[in-house]
Design an enzyme around this catalytic site. Structure first.
Site, mmCIF file in Angstrom:
data_model
loop_
_atom_site.group_PDB
_atom_site.id
_atom_site.type_symbol
_atom_site.label_atom_id
_atom_site.label_comp_id
_atom_site.label_asym_id
_atom_site.label_seq_id
_atom_site.Cartn_x
_atom_site.Cartn_y
_atom_site.Cartn_z
ATOM 1 C CD GLN A 1 -1.183 -0.276 3.700
ATOM 2 O OE1 GLN A 1 -1.422 0.644 4.474
ATOM 3 N NE2 GLN A 1 -1.723 -1.490 3.816
ATOM 4 C CG HIS B 1 -0.529 5.704 3.672
ATOM 5 N ND1 HIS B 1 -1.653 4.907 3.669
ATOM 6 C CD2 HIS B 1 0.378 5.057 4.455
ATOM 7 C CE1 HIS B 1 -1.435 3.841 4.424
ATOM 8 N NE2 HIS B 1 -0.209 3.915 4.905
ATOM 9 N NE ARG C 1 -6.401 -2.246 1.203
ATOM 10 C CZ ARG C 1 -7.231 -1.319 1.664
ATOM 11 N NH1 ARG C 1 -7.832 -0.501 0.802
ATOM 12 N NH2 ARG C 1 -7.473 -1.212 2.958
ATOM 13 C CD GLU D 1 1.505 3.441 8.065
ATOM 14 O OE1 GLU D 1 0.300 3.762 8.115
ATOM 15 O OE2 GLU D 1 1.889 2.340 7.636
#
Length: 398
Positions: A107, A109, A285, A144
């Site tokens: 994935q 972001h 994804r 993250e």
């Protein structure tokens, strides 16, 4: 401050044993993938804080309330005026325990501008927020950080095209030759873009055969190819297996971390860690999933550049705080290793905090925490912690 009751998400890739072992409870036999700590509307933590003085005077224990409701009732009191001014009346980060027994989806972001535009476009089109083909669930980015509690395997960022070409060529699979040639013939950005586009756009039946041959070769070769054989075992025929070969394979030791910024393709493969992120659900994804893949939007968001994974180790301060430095405003993660009999660690901050024990027994104020237990601390609340144990501190970057 308030002890948190947290939700565990049973995603199929989750370990059945890692989170129960940390908590010291018996496994249920079902996967326990993520424990969420925070105020995400999808699974907010709950606290037993009275709603009023009348309820506080009641002899019975007050009913648990979602942390989202507590913050909404008094944003500045809970988060601090500065946090509300910067991020609005919501907790800007989400803390998790993440326990992977098999690979998560490959994935990427979006950055903040991409998220805002994508969300606005889908809202204007009237795409339901829970539609399977919906890409942008909110208008926020999702940087993250994952910090390993055990040995932790993952994929992070593109490796150099020539390295990816070498990894594919040695497999001896004829149908991979066009990808190998592209990776060797073009400049970095064009090579990575063209090969990922070709992999995701290939005929599914032909791709399934190619992946099966590649997986068998990876199994036979072992060594550096063994992770891709494991991935293919979990996702047979998935084009994401070949996309994974374009990325850096990373092994973290306990205490080491990875930061994942916008546009960087990644996947977690195996292990237990503490994860912190901006409070968002925006995921595009690339593979290793039965879920919707929006190829044109994905190709627009991905940063086609080779990068080193950049393993992070905490930087110690005189106060005993070991901080993981990241270039984002929404969160900061640090760790305290508290010795028995040592002076208390002073944790008072002008920002909201979530404190998570991962080893030993840590006393935070009047609350004792054992591994896997956590507390929420409102902004400016006086707080000290003593050990012996390990405490992770999640807050807003100062």
């Amino acid at each position: 401050m308030d002890r948190l009751s947290n939700t565990v998400r049973p995603y199929a890739w989750g370990s059945t044993t890692a989170i129960p072992a940390l908590l010291g409870i018996a496994p249920t036999g079902e996967p326990q993938a993520e424990m969420w700590m925070g105020a995400h509307p999808g699974a907010p933590s709950r606290i037993a804080r009275p709603k009023s003085a009348t309820e506080s005077a009641d002899a019975t224990t007050p009913a648990e309330r979602p942390l989202t409701d507590v913050i909404a009732a008094d944003p500045e009191g809970e988060l601090g005026a500065a946090t509300v001014a910067r991020f609005g009346p919501r907790l800007p980060f989400l803390l998790k325990l993440l326990a992977a027994a098999s690979p998560l989806s490959l994935q990427v972001h979006p950055d903040l501008d991409q998220a805002r535009k994508g969300y606005a476009d889908e809202e204007a089109q009237g795409v339901p927020i829970d539609a399977p083909h919906r890409t942008y669930k909110d208008a926020n980015h999702k940087p993250e950080l994952i910090c390993a509690l055990t040995a932790f395997d993952g994929l992070c960022g593109f490796r150099r095209p020539t390295e990816a070409a070498d990894a594919m060529e040695v497999l001896g699979v004829d149908s991979l030759k066009p990808y190998v040639d592209l990776l060797r013939a073009h400049p970095e950005e064009a090579a990575l873009r063209e090969v990922l586009t070709a992999i995701l756009g290939a005929d599914p039946a032909e791709m399934a055969d190619t992946v099966a041959e590649a997986a068998a070769a990876c199994e036979r070769l072992g060594g550096a190819h063994a992770p891709y054989a494991r991935i293919a075992h979990n996702y047979p025929g998935d084009p994401g297996v070949l996309a994974a070969m374009l990325l850096n394979y990373v092994q973290l030791q306990p205490g080491e971390a990875l930061f994942l910024g916008a546009g960087v393709p990644h996947a977690y493969l195996d292990g237990l860690g503490v994860e912190i992120m901006a409070n968002s659900d925006n995921v595009l994804r690339c593979g290793l999933t039965p879920k919707h893949i929006d190829v044109p939007e994905l190709l627009r968001i991905v940063r086609f550049e080779a990068t080193e994974p950049g393993v992070l180790r905490p930087e110690a301060s005189p106060s005993g705080e070991e901080r993981y430095e990241t270039p984002v405003d929404e969160f900061a993660l640090s760790r305290y290793t508290l010795a028995s009999g040592a002076a208390p660690a002073e944790l008072t901050a002008p920002t909201p905090q979530i404190l998570l024990c991962t080893a030993g027994t840590v006393r935070v104020g009047e609350i004792d925490l054992t591994p896997g237990q956590s507390v929420y601390v409102p902004a400016a609340e006086a707080v000290e912690a003593t050990g012996p144990g390990t405490l992770f501190r999640a807050t807003v970057a100062g």
